[in-house]
Design a protein around this motif. Structure first.
Motif, PDB file in Angstrom:
ATOM      1  N   ASN A 128       0.767  -1.216   0.006  1.00 43.08           N
ATOM      2  CA  ASN A 128      -0.067  -0.172  -0.026  1.00 43.08           C
ATOM      3  C   ASN A 128       0.993   1.111   0.132  1.00 43.08           C
ATOM      4  OD1 ASN A 128      -2.996   0.840   2.064  1.00 43.08           O
ATOM      5  ND2 ASN A 128      -2.426   1.143  -0.078  1.00 43.08           N
ATOM      6  N   GLU A 129       1.131   1.721  -1.216  1.00 40.12           N
ATOM      7  CA  GLU A 129       2.213   2.796  -1.328  1.00 40.12           C
ATOM      8  C   GLU A 129       1.499   4.384  -1.280  1.00 40.12           C
ATOM      9  OE1 GLU A 129       5.461   2.590  -1.714  1.00 40.12           O
ATOM     10  OE2 GLU A 129       5.203   4.687  -1.545  1.00 40.12           O
ATOM     11  N   VAL A 130       1.726   4.996  -0.085  1.00 40.78           N
ATOM     12  CA  VAL A 130       1.122   6.104   0.333  1.00 40.78           C
ATOM     13  C   VAL A 130       1.642   7.396  -0.758  1.00 40.78           C
ATOM     14  CG1 VAL A 130       0.755   7.892   1.995  1.00 40.78           C
ATOM     15  CG2 VAL A 130       1.135   5.673   2.698  1.00 40.78           C
ATOM     16  N   ASN A 131       2.777   7.202  -1.179  1.00 40.84           N
ATOM     17  CA  ASN A 131       3.079   8.126  -2.270  1.00 40.84           C
ATOM     18  C   ASN A 131       2.392   8.373  -3.698  1.00 40.84           C
ATOM     19  OD1 ASN A 131       4.807  10.783  -2.248  1.00 40.84           O
ATOM     20  ND2 ASN A 131       5.565   9.973  -4.098  1.00 40.84           N
ATOM     21  N   ARG A 132       1.324   7.203  -3.811  1.00 40.11           N
ATOM     22  CA  ARG A 132       0.330   7.005  -5.018  1.00 40.11           C
ATOM     23  C   ARG A 132      -0.656   8.127  -4.677  1.00 40.11           C
ATOM     24  NH1 ARG A 132       0.694   0.423  -5.464  1.00 40.11           N
ATOM     25  NH2 ARG A 132       2.500   0.439  -6.590  1.00 40.11           N
ATOM     26  N   ALA A 133      -0.542   8.715  -3.507  1.00 38.77           N
ATOM     27  CA  ALA A 133      -1.509   9.615  -3.369  1.00 38.77           C
ATOM     28  C   ALA A 133      -1.503  11.073  -4.360  1.00 38.77           C
ATOM     29  CB  ALA A 133      -1.388  10.213  -1.927  1.00 38.77           C
ATOM     30  N   VAL A 134      -0.197  11.079  -5.057  1.00 36.52           N
ATOM     31  CA  VAL A 134       0.219  12.117  -5.897  1.00 36.52           C
ATOM     32  C   VAL A 134      -0.741  11.877  -7.201  1.00 36.52           C
ATOM     33  CG1 VAL A 134       1.984  12.988  -7.485  1.00 36.52           C
ATOM     34  CG2 VAL A 134       2.567  12.390  -4.976  1.00 36.52           C
ATOM     35  N   CYS A 192       3.385  13.860   0.814  1.00 32.64           N
ATOM     36  CA  CYS A 192       3.454  13.029  -0.633  1.00 32.64           C
ATOM     37  C   CYS A 192       3.957  14.098  -1.553  1.00 32.64           C
ATOM     38  CB  CYS A 192       2.175  12.435  -0.936  1.00 32.64           C
ATOM     39  SG  CYS A 192       1.616  11.333   0.261  1.00 32.64           S
ATOM     40  N   SER A 193       4.885  13.649  -2.230  1.00 29.72           N
ATOM     41  CA  SER A 193       5.364  14.666  -3.400  1.00 29.72           C
ATOM     42  C   SER A 193       5.815  13.998  -4.697  1.00 29.72           C
ATOM     43  CB  SER A 193       6.490  15.348  -2.848  1.00 29.72           C
ATOM     44  OG  SER A 193       7.609  14.467  -2.460  1.00 29.72           O
ATOM     45  N   GLY A 194       5.689  14.743  -5.955  1.00 32.86           N
ATOM     46  CA  GLY A 194       5.969  14.357  -6.967  1.00 32.86           C
ATOM     47  C   GLY A 194       6.377  15.386  -8.012  1.00 32.86           C
ATOM     48  N   GLU A 195       6.917  15.173  -9.013  1.00 38.08           N
ATOM     49  CA  GLU A 195       7.202  16.035  -9.989  1.00 38.08           C
ATOM     50  C   GLU A 195       6.245  16.169 -10.994  1.00 38.08           C
ATOM     51  OE1 GLU A 195       9.990  16.575 -13.873  1.00 38.08           O
ATOM     52  OE2 GLU A 195      10.631  14.749 -12.634  1.00 38.08           O
ATOM     53  N   ASP A 196       5.894  17.268 -11.327  1.00 38.12           N
ATOM     54  CA  ASP A 196       4.501  17.645 -12.430  1.00 38.12           C
ATOM     55  C   ASP A 196       4.932  18.046 -13.661  1.00 38.12           C
ATOM     56  OD1 ASP A 196       2.182  18.266 -13.834  1.00 38.12           O
ATOM     57  OD2 ASP A 196       1.527  19.897 -12.129  1.00 38.12           O
ATOM     58  N   VAL A 345       5.241   1.402 -21.032  1.00 37.53           N
ATOM     59  CA  VAL A 345       5.507   2.645 -20.947  1.00 37.53           C
ATOM     60  C   VAL A 345       6.382   3.145 -20.047  1.00 37.53           C
ATOM     61  CG1 VAL A 345       3.320   3.403 -21.698  1.00 37.53           C
ATOM     62  CG2 VAL A 345       3.516   3.176 -19.411  1.00 37.53           C
ATOM     63  N   GLU A 346       7.096   4.236 -20.026  1.00 32.07           N
ATOM     64  CA  GLU A 346       7.749   4.738 -19.010  1.00 32.07           C
ATOM     65  C   GLU A 346       7.092   4.875 -17.525  1.00 32.07           C
ATOM     66  OE1 GLU A 346       9.203   8.915 -19.071  1.00 32.07           O
ATOM     67  OE2 GLU A 346      10.590   8.838 -17.701  1.00 32.07           O
ATOM     68  N   GLY A 347       7.656   4.537 -16.712  1.00 38.46           N
ATOM     69  CA  GLY A 347       6.827   4.552 -15.385  1.00 38.46           C
ATOM     70  C   GLY A 347       5.779   3.234 -14.948  1.00 38.46           C
ATOM     71  N   GLY A 348       5.519   2.720 -16.128  1.00 37.05           N
ATOM     72  CA  GLY A 348       4.511   1.504 -16.269  1.00 37.05           C
ATOM     73  C   GLY A 348       3.327   1.722 -15.640  1.00 37.05           C
ATOM     74  N   THR A 349       2.682   2.849 -15.388  1.00 37.72           N
ATOM     75  CA  THR A 349       1.567   3.277 -14.875  1.00 37.72           C
ATOM     76  C   THR A 349       0.688   4.217 -15.885  1.00 37.72           C
ATOM     77  OG1 THR A 349       2.452   3.462 -12.772  1.00 37.72           O
ATOM     78  CG2 THR A 349       0.187   4.016 -12.979  1.00 37.72           C
ATOM     79  N   VAL A 350      -0.396   3.737 -16.304  1.00 35.01           N
ATOM     80  CA  VAL A 350      -1.259   4.611 -17.049  1.00 35.01           C
ATOM     81  C   VAL A 350      -2.323   5.015 -16.304  1.00 35.01           C
ATOM     82  CG1 VAL A 350      -2.913   4.756 -19.247  1.00 35.01           C
ATOM     83  CG2 VAL A 350      -0.840   3.218 -19.257  1.00 35.01           C
ATOM     84  N   LEU A 351      -2.613   6.499 -16.365  1.00 36.68           N
ATOM     85  CA  LEU A 351      -3.668   7.119 -15.600  1.00 36.68           C
ATOM     86  C   LEU A 351      -4.835   7.198 -16.782  1.00 36.68           C
ATOM     87  CD1 LEU A 351      -4.178   8.095 -12.776  1.00 36.68           C
ATOM     88  CD2 LEU A 351      -3.544  10.264 -13.477  1.00 36.68           C
ATOM     89  N   GLY A 352      -5.898   6.539 -16.252  1.00 35.38           N
ATOM     90  CA  GLY A 352      -7.160   6.770 -17.040  1.00 35.38           C
ATOM     91  C   GLY A 352      -8.388   7.078 -16.473  1.00 35.38           C
ATOM     92  N   PRO A 372       5.399   4.546 -10.976  1.00 32.16           N
ATOM     93  CA  PRO A 372       4.576   3.809 -10.174  1.00 32.16           C
ATOM     94  C   PRO A 372       4.147   3.946  -8.608  1.00 32.16           C
ATOM     95  CG  PRO A 372       6.459   2.578 -10.677  1.00 32.16           C
ATOM     96  CD  PRO A 372       6.669   3.895 -11.522  1.00 32.16           C
ATOM     97  N   HIS A 373       5.211   5.028  -8.013  1.00 33.54           N
ATOM     98  CA  HIS A 373       4.836   5.505  -6.772  1.00 33.54           C
ATOM     99  C   HIS A 373       4.717   6.939  -6.496  1.00 33.54           C
ATOM    100  CE1 HIS A 373       7.564   1.764  -5.180  1.00 33.54           C
ATOM    101  NE2 HIS A 373       5.957   1.193  -5.664  1.00 33.54           N
ATOM    102  N   GLY A 374       4.287   7.395  -7.842  1.00 40.54           N
ATOM    103  CA  GLY A 374       4.118   8.857  -7.663  1.00 40.54           C
ATOM    104  C   GLY A 374       5.215   9.873  -7.641  1.00 40.54           C
ATOM    105  N   ALA A 375       6.453   9.295  -8.114  1.00 40.75           N
ATOM    106  CA  ALA A 375       7.574  10.367  -7.822  1.00 40.75           C
ATOM    107  C   ALA A 375       7.296  11.242  -9.121  1.00 40.75           C
ATOM    108  CB  ALA A 375       8.844   9.588  -8.114  1.00 40.75           C
ATOM    109  N   TRP A 376       6.836  10.871 -10.032  1.00 40.75           N
ATOM    110  CA  TRP A 376       6.540  12.118 -11.076  1.00 40.75           C
ATOM    111  C   TRP A 376       5.286  11.710 -11.810  1.00 40.75           C
ATOM    112  CZ3 TRP A 376       5.894   9.809 -15.798  1.00 40.75           C
ATOM    113  CH2 TRP A 376       6.593   8.471 -15.999  1.00 40.75           C
ATOM    114  N   ILE A 377       4.609  12.713 -12.445  1.00 43.73           N
ATOM    115  CA  ILE A 377       3.223  12.356 -13.177  1.00 43.73           C
ATOM    116  C   ILE A 377       3.576  13.380 -14.609  1.00 43.73           C
ATOM    117  CG2 ILE A 377       1.868  11.892 -11.296  1.00 43.73           C
ATOM    118  CD1 ILE A 377       0.667  15.038 -11.475  1.00 43.73           C
ATOM    119  N   ASP A 378       3.146  12.711 -15.650  1.00 49.67           N
ATOM    120  CA  ASP A 378       3.022  13.203 -16.903  1.00 49.67           C
ATOM    121  C   ASP A 378       1.704  13.203 -17.446  1.00 49.67           C
ATOM    122  OD1 ASP A 378       3.540  14.026 -19.442  1.00 49.67           O
ATOM    123  OD2 ASP A 378       5.566  12.916 -19.733  1.00 49.67           O
TER     124      ASP A 378
END
Ligand SMILES: C[S@@+](CC[C@H](N)C(=O)[O-])C[C@H]1O[C@@H](n2cnc3c(N)ncnc32)[C@H](O)[C@@H]1O
Length: 386
Positions: A128-134, A192-196, A345-352, A372-378
């Motif tokens: 249960n990865e909390v930084n996915r809150a990003v 929680c933090s990530g690069e936008d 895809v880079e990061g392995g995670t598709v936000l749909g 995958p842990h919210g370190a960045w979002i694109d």
């Protein structure tokens, strides 16, 4: 409880053991940037006695991360053991000594082989990865951009301990060239933090689309973790990698924050219990609530026909819920109806995002990709609802 094989008495299967040791070696190479875990895995790859503990794992579970989680559990529970001094999660990152952890780790593993074997034989790894809150916060704000101030009723499928259901109680800090943006509760002890990468946070703020109030929150999981059960939480914590800065601390802060009023997480299959979970969340949030069904790294575990069953249940719910959204953060190709990359895809995670408004389905939108842990979002905002 399944019988626990005795690691010494049972004769190791040399082919299985060789396969296990190859996995340790691969792990050491892939995660060479983690000094403790890569060193330990490299040494276990060449050490039959310590590697053979993993022979006790249940079918399909014999992965180095399970062995590492069992040892992490041991040192978190017994900080006096020699191996513990090499764990930032036990003694603090600044106090970890320089040098080779292997002699202490090997001694601890062999002295506690029975206990470790029992853990390995009876557990699987859990996340249960909390930084996915990003990406969850950004996705919820994007989903709600057309629904004004309506409160949210959030249902998470594959919620684990339900830590992502507390997203609005966390401070979610986005950094981007267009300036920092904060979603959620800026005073929260959970940071929680990530690069936008696209500045989507700034766009959300400019359009007045912040994270709405969450009034209902319900999860479903095959194997939910009870935040009040010390052992269950300890195992979840043990599955975290101790060397990723801030990860264990963030997890502990989220558990402490939610423990007093934990979200309900129903035990069972996400397709079977979806409608019930939506009903419960609406009972808390009110019939006028915007229902957002969320999954983060959970649909990937469903076989394709069950994914289609899930989509059909949602389609049916759209007949009774005037504002319904389905937010998914999954590997490519897991979500029916979402046209998007079918390849890694880079990061392995598709936000749909798929939305139904007053019974009508809007075009499905791939918002983008995420770490995958919210370190960045694109990600970008979806087309506005007509
Ligand atoms: C990788 S974890 C992700 C947990 C959480 N969503 C997160 O992002 O941190 C996947 C979760 O999905 C759950 N799961 C897998 N298949 C499921 C199913 N058919 N129904 C409900 N939960 C399921 C697992 O038990 C596990 O807790």
């Amino acid at each position: 409880m399944p019988p626990v094989p005795d690691p010494v008495q049972s004769s190791p299967d040399p082919v299985r053991l060789a396969r296990i040791q190859r996995r340790f070696s691969e792990f050491a190479t892939e995660y060479a940037a983690l000094p403790l875990y890569s060193t330990v895995c490299r040494r276990v790859a060449g050490d039959d006695e310590t590697a053979s503990l993993l022979l006790a794992a249940r079918p399909g579970q014999a992965r180095p991360v399970l062995w590492l989680a069992a040892l992490h559990h041991l040192v978190l529970s017994r900080p006096d053991l020699p191996a513990a001094r090499w764990y930032p999660s036990v003694i603090g990152a600044a106090t970890v000594p320089p040098g080779d952890p292997w002699p202490d780790v090997r001694r601890t593993v062999l002295d506690h082989a029975d206990e470790l074997t029992r853990l390995i034989a009876t557990h699987g790894t859990q996340t249960n990865e909390v930084n996915r809150a990003v990406y969850v916060a950004v996705g919820l704000a994007a989903a709600a951009a057309d629904s004004g101030a309506a409160p949210l009723a959030v249902v998470e499928l594959g919620a684990s301990a339900g830590l992502l259901l507390g997203v609005d109680h966390y401070a979610v800090e986005l950094s981007s060239p267009t300036g920092p943006v904060l979603l959620g509760d800026g005073a929260s002890p959970v940071r929680c933090s990530g690069e936008d990468r696209t500045g989507v946070g700034t766009l959300l703020m400019a359009s007045g689309a912040a994270l709405p109030a969450v009034r209902g929150r319900v999860g479903v999981d095959l194997d939910p973790v009870d935040l009040a059960a010390v052992d269950e939480v300890r195992w979840l914590e043990s599955c975290l990698w101790p060397e990723v800065p801030g990860r264990v601390e963030r997890f502990r802060a989220a558990v402490d924050l939610l423990r007093g009023d934990p979200p309900t997480v129903l035990r069972g299959d996400m397709v079977d219990r979806l409608t019930e979970a939506v009903d419960l969340a609406r009972a808390d949030a009110g019939d006028g609530a915007h229902v957002v069904v969320l999954s983060s790294w959970a649909m990937t575990y469903l076989p394709a026909p069950r994914r289609r069953d899930l989509a059909a249940v949602l389609d049916g719910l759209a007949g009774t819920v005037s504002h319904l959204s389905w937010l998914t953060a999954e590997p490519p190709g897991c979500v029916p109806g979402l046209d998007g990359p079918e390849v890694p895809v880079e990061g392995g995670t598709v936000l749909g995002l798929q939305r139904w408004r007053h019974g009508h389905a809007l075009p499905a939108a791939v918002l983008g990709t995420c770490h995958p842990h919210g370190a960045w979002i694109d990600v970008s905002l979806p087309p506005s609802a007509p």
